[in-house]
Design an enzyme around this catalytic site. Structure first.
Site, PDB file in Angstrom:
ATOM      1  N   ALA A 112      72.558  32.370 -32.348  1.00  0.00           N
ATOM      2  CA  ALA A 112      72.346  32.827 -33.498  1.00  0.00           C
ATOM      3  C   ALA A 112      72.324  34.555 -33.377  1.00  0.00           C
ATOM      4  O   ALA A 112      71.786  34.869 -32.395  1.00  0.00           O
ATOM      5  CB  ALA A 112      71.136  32.362 -33.926  1.00  0.00           C
ATOM      6  N   GLY A 162      69.013  38.375 -31.537  1.00  0.00           N
ATOM      7  CA  GLY A 162      69.921  37.222 -31.113  1.00  0.00           C
ATOM      8  C   GLY A 162      68.996  36.293 -30.420  1.00  0.00           C
ATOM      9  O   GLY A 162      67.813  36.444 -29.825  1.00  0.00           O
ATOM     10  N   LYS A 163      69.420  34.791 -30.410  1.00  0.00           N
ATOM     11  CA  LYS A 163      68.911  34.002 -29.619  1.00  0.00           C
ATOM     12  C   LYS A 163      69.945  32.714 -29.508  1.00  0.00           C
ATOM     13  O   LYS A 163      70.675  32.442 -30.419  1.00  0.00           O
ATOM     14  CB  LYS A 163      67.562  33.546 -30.276  1.00  0.00           C
ATOM     15  CG  LYS A 163      66.573  32.910 -29.138  1.00  0.00           C
ATOM     16  CD  LYS A 163      65.944  33.752 -28.203  1.00  0.00           C
ATOM     17  CE  LYS A 163      64.801  33.377 -27.993  1.00  0.00           C
ATOM     18  NZ  LYS A 163      63.804  34.464 -27.313  1.00  0.00           N
ATOM     19  N   GLY A 164      69.841  31.874 -28.543  1.00  0.00           N
ATOM     20  CA  GLY A 164      70.786  30.879 -28.216  1.00  0.00           C
ATOM     21  C   GLY A 164      70.073  29.619 -27.479  1.00  0.00           C
ATOM     22  O   GLY A 164      69.091  29.988 -27.004  1.00  0.00           O
ATOM     23  N   ASP A 190      65.209  32.244 -20.935  1.00  0.00           N
ATOM     24  CA  ASP A 190      64.258  32.031 -21.930  1.00  0.00           C
ATOM     25  C   ASP A 190      63.723  30.507 -21.662  1.00  0.00           C
ATOM     26  O   ASP A 190      63.803  30.454 -20.146  1.00  0.00           O
ATOM     27  CB  ASP A 190      64.909  31.938 -23.208  1.00  0.00           C
ATOM     28  CG  ASP A 190      63.833  31.748 -24.504  1.00  0.00           C
ATOM     29  OD1 ASP A 190      63.453  32.917 -24.916  1.00  0.00           O
ATOM     30  OD2 ASP A 190      63.173  30.780 -24.976  1.00  0.00           O
TER      31      ASP A 190
END
Ligand code: NAD
Length: 426
Positions: A70, A115-117, A156
């Site tokens: 994202a 952002g993050k995924g 993460d």
């Protein structure tokens, strides 16, 4: 502290990360004169990429996993945020976490967006070889949408420096040159920064120290309880312990240890040093994780998982201040109760932002091909944390709002101003 039971106006304990993030945005927007179109735009991600990742298991069978990235907002610079390997990863969760990254970078005044995924997988079910193949293929699937000037992932939950090394190698092999700046949180031997691992816990410690000083308390007379003695929690606890605070309780997923006279936090092994060692440490008392949250201490540091402080337990919390080490440990309902009860909550987007700040230092070192000393990293982290702390404190004083609202006001005003300056394309 008020003895009356406070009530939460919005009891929404099952709220998702994106719901929490949107509510926090709306609260901040109410304090600012920002074009409603910009606020509406910021409630939505720029893009959400979904990919299928076929993996040949060690058995020879092929399984297909789903991955996401994202990208929330890049008005201030490339997207930045972690990659999670966890069975609960979803597009929606990635969007919420990406929004938080936008605010975290903005409150720190770092030239990155959010952002993050992640991949929907339990990494404990994969061998090292399977993890490596999954990561390399995930990097390949995302190759067109990431890059050191475009979107820079980091470790993460469920991913670590080794994952980043594979990811960086896969990206570099296809690009035909070594590009360390495509990810941060790498091992130092391939461009990772000294001090990156300790940085989020260190920033929690720095911010807690400043908050304790702000309220005129003495660090030497302050008691602290830390939920989650992992990377963030152990480093925060040790930072405060080293400077004279009394850390009375720490925990891991199995439970907490408690010593009213103070634990020797250097003697308690962190979770990733030896699983189970925290709850198995020889202390006068053991507690459950829930009991730790309700201890009569000056400072509570939730540094494990999200949504642990809810409307169900917020009235029973006896700490005078909460410094958020984890991302999103406090629900909207709990936040309202804490505000009513006068318990100060120093928010995650400020307190644990040392992680992304040293990731930014890592990226600078990578693109300049020059490593910094640990001393320089820690000095610059201290400087950046104080700058952010001062900006948020000024808003608290000027507007009389909570620390969370103040951090969001600082972040949103920077992001909104950048949107206004750049305008809408086309
Ligand atoms: P970690 O895995 O190193 O440590 C987590 C700790 O929490 C461990 O001690 C574990 O036993 C404990 N724990 C796990 N589940 C728990 C539960 N349900 N109840 C109580 N304890 C539990 O993880 P970390 O990197 O320290 O991350 C902790 C939090 O901080 C997460 O919310 C993460 O998103 C956030 N965070 C991490 C970083 C980073 O760079 N590591 C940066 C910013 C924020």
């Amino acid at each position: 502290m008020s003895s009356a039971t406070a009530t939460a106006p919005e009891l929404e304990e099952s709220e998702t990360a994106v719901e929490t993030a949107r509510r926090q945005l709306e609260r901040a927007a109410a304090h600012l004169d920002v074009d409603p179109g910009i606020i509406e735009r910021l409630k939505h991600p720029d893009k959400v990429h979904q990919v299928s990742i076929p993996l040949q298991r060690d058995t020879g069978e092929t399984e297909v996993y789903t991955g996401f990235r994202a990208q929330h907002d890049s008005v201030r610079g490339p997207f930045k945020g972690g990659l999670r390997y966890h069975p609960d990863v979803s597009a929606e969760e990635c969007v919420g976490l990406a929004m938080w990254m936008t605010w975290k970078c903005a409150v720190m005044d770092i030239p990155f967006g959010g952002g993050k995924g992640g991949v929907v997988v339990d990494p404990k079910t994969l061998s090292d070889g399977e993890k490596e193949r999954l990561t390399r293929r995930f990097a390949e699937e995302l190759r067109d949408v990431i890059g050191p000037m475009r979107d820079i992932p980091a470790p993460d939950m469920g991913t670590d420096p080794q994952t980043m090394a594979w990811f960086m190698d896969a990206y570099s092999m296809q690009e035909g040159e070594t590009i360390p700046g495509v990810v941060t949180g790498k091992p130092p031997v391939i461009g990772g920064s000294r001090g990156r691992e300790e940085a989020p816990g260190r920033s929690v410690g720095i911010v807690a120290r400043e908050a304790i000083d702000y309220y005129g308390w003495e660090l030497e007379e302050t008691t602290v309880a830390v939920q989650g003695f992992g990377s963030v929690g152990a480093n925060a606890a040790r930072y405060l312990d080293d400077r004279g605070a009394t850390v009375v309780a720490v925990s891991d997923v199995d439970g907490a240890v408690y010593d009213p006279d103070g634990l020797d936090t250097r003697d308690v092994e962190g979770h990733d040093e030896r699983p189970g060692m925290v709850s198995g440490y020889d202390a006068p008392e053991t507690l459950s994780n829930e009991e730790l949250l309700l201890l009569d201490v000056d400072v509570l540091v939730p540094a494990a998982v999200g949504n642990v402080l809810t409307a169900a337990n917020a009235n029973d919390v006896r700490a005078r201040m909460i410094v958020e080490g984890a991302n999103g440990p406090t629900t909207t309902g709990a936040d309202a109760i804490f505000e009513e009860r006068g318990i100060r909550v120093i928010p995650d987007i400020l307190a644990n932002a040392g992680g992304v700040t040293v990731s930014y230092f890592e990226w600078l070192q990578d693109i300049n091909r020059r490593a910094w000393s640990l001393e320089r990293v820690n000095d610059e982290l201290e400087t950046e944390m104080l700058k952010a702390w001062n900006a948020v404190r000024d808003v608290v004083e000027e507007r009389g709002v909570t620390w969370r609202d103040a951090a969001y006001v600082v972040a949103l005003s920077r992001v909104a101003e950048a949107h206004e300056a750049r305008g809408l394309w086309p």
